[in-house]
Design a protein around this motif. Structure first.
Motif, PDB file in Angstrom:
ATOM      1  N   SER A 167       0.917  -1.329  -0.036  1.00 45.15           N
ATOM      2  CA  SER A 167      -0.169   0.262   0.142  1.00 45.15           C
ATOM      3  C   SER A 167       0.943   1.198   0.004  1.00 45.15           C
ATOM      4  O   SER A 167       1.762   1.438   0.796  1.00 45.15           O
ATOM      5  CB  SER A 167      -0.855  -0.035   1.176  1.00 45.15           C
ATOM      6  N   PHE A 168       0.610   2.122  -0.831  1.00 46.40           N
ATOM      7  CA  PHE A 168       1.223   3.539  -0.983  1.00 46.40           C
ATOM      8  C   PHE A 168       2.668   3.430  -1.280  1.00 46.40           C
ATOM      9  O   PHE A 168       3.395   4.447  -1.088  1.00 46.40           O
ATOM     10  CB  PHE A 168       0.952   4.353   0.081  1.00 46.40           C
ATOM     11  N   ALA A 169       3.415   2.215  -1.960  1.00 45.60           N
ATOM     12  CA  ALA A 169       4.558   2.153  -1.921  1.00 45.60           C
ATOM     13  C   ALA A 169       4.858   2.365  -3.240  1.00 45.60           C
ATOM     14  O   ALA A 169       6.296   2.000  -3.717  1.00 45.60           O
ATOM     15  CB  ALA A 169       5.385   0.654  -1.507  1.00 45.60           C
ATOM     16  N   GLY A 170       4.306   2.955  -4.073  1.00 42.97           N
ATOM     17  CA  GLY A 170       4.485   3.369  -5.565  1.00 42.97           C
ATOM     18  C   GLY A 170       3.375   2.364  -6.427  1.00 42.97           C
ATOM     19  O   GLY A 170       3.351   1.117  -6.451  1.00 42.97           O
ATOM     20  N   GLY A 171       2.804   2.967  -7.482  1.00 37.01           N
ATOM     21  CA  GLY A 171       1.875   2.413  -8.386  1.00 37.01           C
ATOM     22  C   GLY A 171       2.550   1.850  -9.681  1.00 37.01           C
ATOM     23  O   GLY A 171       3.576   2.026  -9.751  1.00 37.01           O
ATOM     24  N   THR A 172       1.495   1.165 -10.424  1.00 33.29           N
ATOM     25  CA  THR A 172       1.600   0.741 -11.580  1.00 33.29           C
ATOM     26  C   THR A 172       1.861   1.737 -12.704  1.00 33.29           C
ATOM     27  O   THR A 172       1.348   2.868 -12.806  1.00 33.29           O
ATOM     28  CB  THR A 172       0.562   0.058 -12.165  1.00 33.29           C
ATOM     29  N   SER A 219      12.978   5.981   1.177  1.00 32.69           N
ATOM     30  CA  SER A 219      12.902   5.865  -0.293  1.00 32.69           C
ATOM     31  C   SER A 219      11.755   6.645  -0.801  1.00 32.69           C
ATOM     32  O   SER A 219      11.497   6.762  -2.199  1.00 32.69           O
ATOM     33  CB  SER A 219      12.842   4.665  -0.745  1.00 32.69           C
ATOM     34  N   SER A 220      10.860   7.007   0.019  1.00 32.48           N
ATOM     35  CA  SER A 220       9.516   7.761  -0.484  1.00 32.48           C
ATOM     36  C   SER A 220       9.992   9.100  -1.048  1.00 32.48           C
ATOM     37  O   SER A 220      10.873   9.894  -0.630  1.00 32.48           O
ATOM     38  CB  SER A 220       8.849   8.050   0.938  1.00 32.48           C
ATOM     39  N   ARG A 221       8.936   9.593  -1.934  1.00 32.66           N
ATOM     40  CA  ARG A 221       8.896  10.843  -2.909  1.00 32.66           C
ATOM     41  C   ARG A 221       8.978  12.010  -1.625  1.00 32.66           C
ATOM     42  O   ARG A 221       9.357  13.018  -1.834  1.00 32.66           O
ATOM     43  CB  ARG A 221       7.847  10.986  -3.751  1.00 32.66           C
ATOM     44  N   VAL A 253       8.106   1.413   3.619  1.00 30.94           N
ATOM     45  CA  VAL A 253       8.170   0.259   2.528  1.00 30.94           C
ATOM     46  C   VAL A 253       9.153   0.693   1.651  1.00 30.94           C
ATOM     47  O   VAL A 253       9.330   1.801   1.180  1.00 30.94           O
ATOM     48  CB  VAL A 253       7.070  -0.141   1.562  1.00 30.94           C
ATOM     49  N   ARG A 254      10.402  -0.036   1.528  1.00 34.78           N
ATOM     50  CA  ARG A 254      11.526   0.443   0.756  1.00 34.78           C
ATOM     51  C   ARG A 254      11.197  -0.133  -0.789  1.00 34.78           C
ATOM     52  O   ARG A 254      10.830  -1.005  -1.295  1.00 34.78           O
ATOM     53  CB  ARG A 254      12.759  -0.539   1.206  1.00 34.78           C
TER      54      ARG A 254
END
Length: 318
Positions: free
Chosen positions: A228-233, A252-254, A304-305
């Motif tokens: 969840s919320f770790a980067g989308g498609t 590693s989050s934006r 989440v990394r």
């Protein structure tokens, strides 16, 4: 003996495939049942005003249901027609958004309030077909659904016949076997407290603004398959490919190390990168309280990394 083994192996493997292909055309219009929520549109000006805020703010309905230049119209304070026709060019084919003005021939004027509420909450069209999983309103409160439908009912009708979805071979297979209605994940609240709490932020991020819908990886049927919320498609757009970034509290989050003030300030800037699929103009209209709530909720997520080097790769000019 080897020929017999190969023959029976081929029969065992190909028979199920043949059956699937033969049944696919007959499963294109499967019908599902779902309850009709007890939702009635209101003519109360306060309810309609709240609905307008949701439609043009956190719920960003205009980004999918208007082909107009929404950014310019919003800046000029002009009306935005929600007459549909936006085409989403996906691996499964071309998907067109619906006309959600009150027009009785081409829009939602032919549907009851309860039927519209069922589409939003249970993902079932008035004719029983499953809705593609683009919207996030399954767990939206009765109060918010009532406000949204009330505002849509208050708008002038616009006649616009939207093309039918144009699915390719893969799309027909997915529609036949994978597209199914989704409903609430529990008891739906009558109303929610609109404050800056992480609890309200969670409600917005999942049920209204659909942050999770883009910032979490999904498969071709719209099912969530990533953290969840770790980067989308990745999203293929006109100007290039956009990569919805990681927005968990990991390094590693934006938005790692962004303060609440930084977060709100970025949203107030609106769209910076041309062609970005993020509905910046709508989110720019969210209140400070709403943005603070979303920010507070994101801070509660599991880190989440997931390193995403760039959120945008432009197309090569040929």
């Amino acid at each position: 003996m080897i020929k017999k083994i190969l023959k029976w192996t081929a029969i065992i493997v190909l028979t199920p495939i043949a059956i699937i292909l033969l049944l696919t055309p007959f499963r294109q219009k499967l019908k599902y049942d779902a309850p009709f929520p007890d939702i009635k549109a209101s003519k109360d000006s306060a309810v309609i005003a709240h609905g307008k805020h949701l439609v043009f703010g956190p719920a960003h309905c205009m980004d999918c249901h208007s082909t107009a230049n929404n950014d310019s119209l919003l800046n000029l304070g002009q009306d935005i027609p929600l007459s549909g026709g936006v085409v989403f060019k996906l691996p499964v084919g071309d998907i067109y958004s619906k006309n959600i003005t009150p027009d009785e021939e081409t829009g939602i004027g032919k549907y009851s309030d309860e039927a519209i509420a069922r589409i939003l909450r249970y993902g079932v069209h008035a004719d029983g077909r499953a809705v593609y999983e683009f919207m996030s309103f399954h767990d939206a409160s009765d109060e918010d659904l009532t406000a949204i439908i009330s505002y849509l009912r208050s708008r002038p009708p616009v006649k616009n016949e939207v093309p039918k979805h144009n699915l390719n071979f893969m799309g027909n297979l997915i529609q036949a076997y994978m597209i199914k209605p989704n409903g609430p994940h529990g008891e739906v609240p009558k109303s929610v407290v609109r404050d800056s709490s992480a609890e309200y932020g969670k409600y917005l991020a999942h049920n209204i603004a659909n942050c999770n819908g883009c910032h979490t990886a999904r498969d071709l049927a719209g099912n969530f398959i990533g953290e969840s919320f770790a980067g989308g498609t990745p999203m293929e757009e006109r100007l290039g490919t956009f990569f919805p970034p990681n927005i968990t509290p990991d390094s590693s989050s934006r938005i790692f190390n962004w303060s609440e003030e930084n977060f709100i300030a970025r949203f107030r800037l609106g769209r910076i990168v041309e062609g970005s699929p993020m509905p910046w103009s709508a989110y720019k209209g969210m209140s400070d309280t709403e943005l603070k709530a979303v920010y507070n909720y994101l801070q509660t997520l599991k880190p989440v990394r997931n390193v995403i080097a760039s959120t945008f790769t432009p197309k090569e000019v040929k």
